[in-house]
Design an enzyme around this catalytic site. Structure first.
Site, PDB file in Angstrom:
ATOM      1  N   GLU A   1      18.472  30.193 -39.671  1.00 34.40           N
ATOM      2  CA  GLU A   1      18.727  31.492 -39.039  1.00 34.40           C
ATOM      3  C   GLU A   1      17.940  32.628 -39.708  1.00 34.40           C
ATOM      4  O   GLU A   1      18.171  33.809 -39.392  1.00 34.40           O
ATOM      5  CB  GLU A   1      20.236  31.785 -39.036  1.00 34.40           C
ATOM      6  CG  GLU A   1      20.827  32.388 -40.277  1.00 34.40           C
ATOM      7  CD  GLU A   1      20.928  31.477 -41.495  1.00 34.40           C
ATOM      8  OE1 GLU A   1      21.708  31.814 -42.392  1.00 34.40           O
ATOM      9  OE2 GLU A   1      20.203  30.455 -41.587  1.00 34.40           O
TER      10      GLU A   1
ATOM     11  N   HIS B   1      17.595  27.972 -44.484  1.00 37.00           N
ATOM     12  CA  HIS B   1      18.126  28.942 -43.513  1.00 37.00           C
ATOM     13  C   HIS B   1      17.423  28.833 -42.156  1.00 37.00           C
ATOM     14  O   HIS B   1      16.418  29.501 -41.920  1.00 37.00           O
ATOM     15  CB  HIS B   1      17.969  30.366 -44.050  1.00 37.00           C
ATOM     16  CG  HIS B   1      18.964  30.743 -45.082  1.00 37.00           C
ATOM     17  ND1 HIS B   1      20.199  31.265 -44.770  1.00 37.00           N
ATOM     18  CD2 HIS B   1      18.920  30.638 -46.430  1.00 37.00           C
ATOM     19  CE1 HIS B   1      20.872  31.499 -45.882  1.00 37.00           C
ATOM     20  NE2 HIS B   1      20.119  31.122 -46.901  1.00 37.00           N
TER      21      HIS B   1
ATOM     22  N   CYS C   1      23.267  26.848 -46.398  1.00 36.20           N
ATOM     23  CA  CYS C   1      23.083  27.453 -47.706  1.00 36.20           C
ATOM     24  C   CYS C   1      24.387  27.460 -48.511  1.00 36.20           C
ATOM     25  O   CYS C   1      24.842  26.402 -48.927  1.00 36.20           O
ATOM     26  CB  CYS C   1      22.499  28.854 -47.566  1.00 36.20           C
ATOM     27  SG  CYS C   1      21.934  29.555 -49.145  1.00 36.20           S
TER      28      CYS C   1
END
Length: 260
Positions: free
Chosen positions: A238, A236, A136
């Site tokens: 994560e 993302h 990001c």
């Protein structure tokens, strides 16, 4: 800075991993201007998941706070580093890529000091030919570090993030270049990912190539043309409900290459 700041102690407690595993500095701003309770919760949760992903892959994550009052010198960051991760956060200051227009409508979290610090670390990491995973904001800074530019505020951001009154993060399909590292790793040329951004890569840096795009043409992934393994993803892996398989594969490859 904001009155909110993610407590670094929880990540210092998570530092380490297998005694023989490669050391992976995790570069992230634990606070930024305008951080509110929601942004605090996101930054804390995403950072924790990223640490856990590195540890699960056999690496030794180590916190590097790019918003710390006393920034860790590059020599210290890299003295035991075998690879490095640049995580998400606030917007990138337009001055870093030559933007001189009006402040973007949705701008938030801009911290020029942190931007300049991360750009320096990215350049040095590539010079050292360390494996790099940039996520990001990290992927945007990767592009800026080598002369690329950003879209300061995507006009029609509906594909990429939730609108007013909606959750920020949403599923988005991205199209992957068949000969890219992402396609090789994940075995797919269409991925459903978790996205929540309003800035993105615009002009791709000469040292990089675009490896993924959204259906509106916005760049969603890059990789370095000559370095051994430098991968940027706008999405993302994560994010809490992102594909755990994709997350394990991306972080696992980073750790594998760091171990080599």
């Amino acid at each position: 800075m904001s009155d909110y700041s993610v407590d670094p102690a929880q990540f210092i407690d998570m530092d380490g991993g297998p005694s023989s595993g490669p050391t992976i500095p995790m570069v992230v701003s634990l606070t930024f201007p305008g951080m509110d309770a929601g942004a605090h919760a996101l930054q804390e949760g995403f950072t924790r998941i990223a640490f856990e992903a590195v540890r699960s892959a056999g690496g030794r994550p180590r916190l590097v706070d790019s918003a710390a009052l006393e920034l860790e010198e590059g020599a210290k960051v890299f003295e035991d580093a075998n690879g490095i991760v640049f995580l998400g956060g606030g917007d990138v200051d337009g001055s870093c890529y030559g933007y001189t227009g009006a402040p973007p409508h949705n701008e938030y979290g801009v911290d020029l000091r942190a931007d300049e610090y991360c750009i320096g670390l990215i350049r040095e990491a590539v010079e050292r030919d360390l494996p790099i995973l940039a996520i990001c904001r990290g992927s945007q800074l990767l592009n800026v570090a080598f002369g690329g530019t950003l879209i300061p505020d995507i006009k029609d951001f509906g594909l990429h993030r939730g609108g007013p009154g909606e959750p920020l993060f949403k599923d988005e399909e991205v199209l992957i270049e068949p000969d890219s590292e992402i396609a090789r790793l994940l075995g797919e040329t269409r991925l459903t990912v978790r996205n929540g951004h309003h800035q993105a890569v615009d002009r791709v840096a000469p040292a990089l190539r675009a490896t993924a795009r959204a259906h509106d043409g916005v760049v969603e992934g890059t990789q370095h043309r000559t370095a051994s393994w430098v991968v940027g993803v706008q999405w993302h892996p994560e994010e809490p409900v992102a594909s755990t398989e994709h997350r394990a594969t991306l972080f696992g490859e980073l750790v594998r290459r760091a171990a080599d």
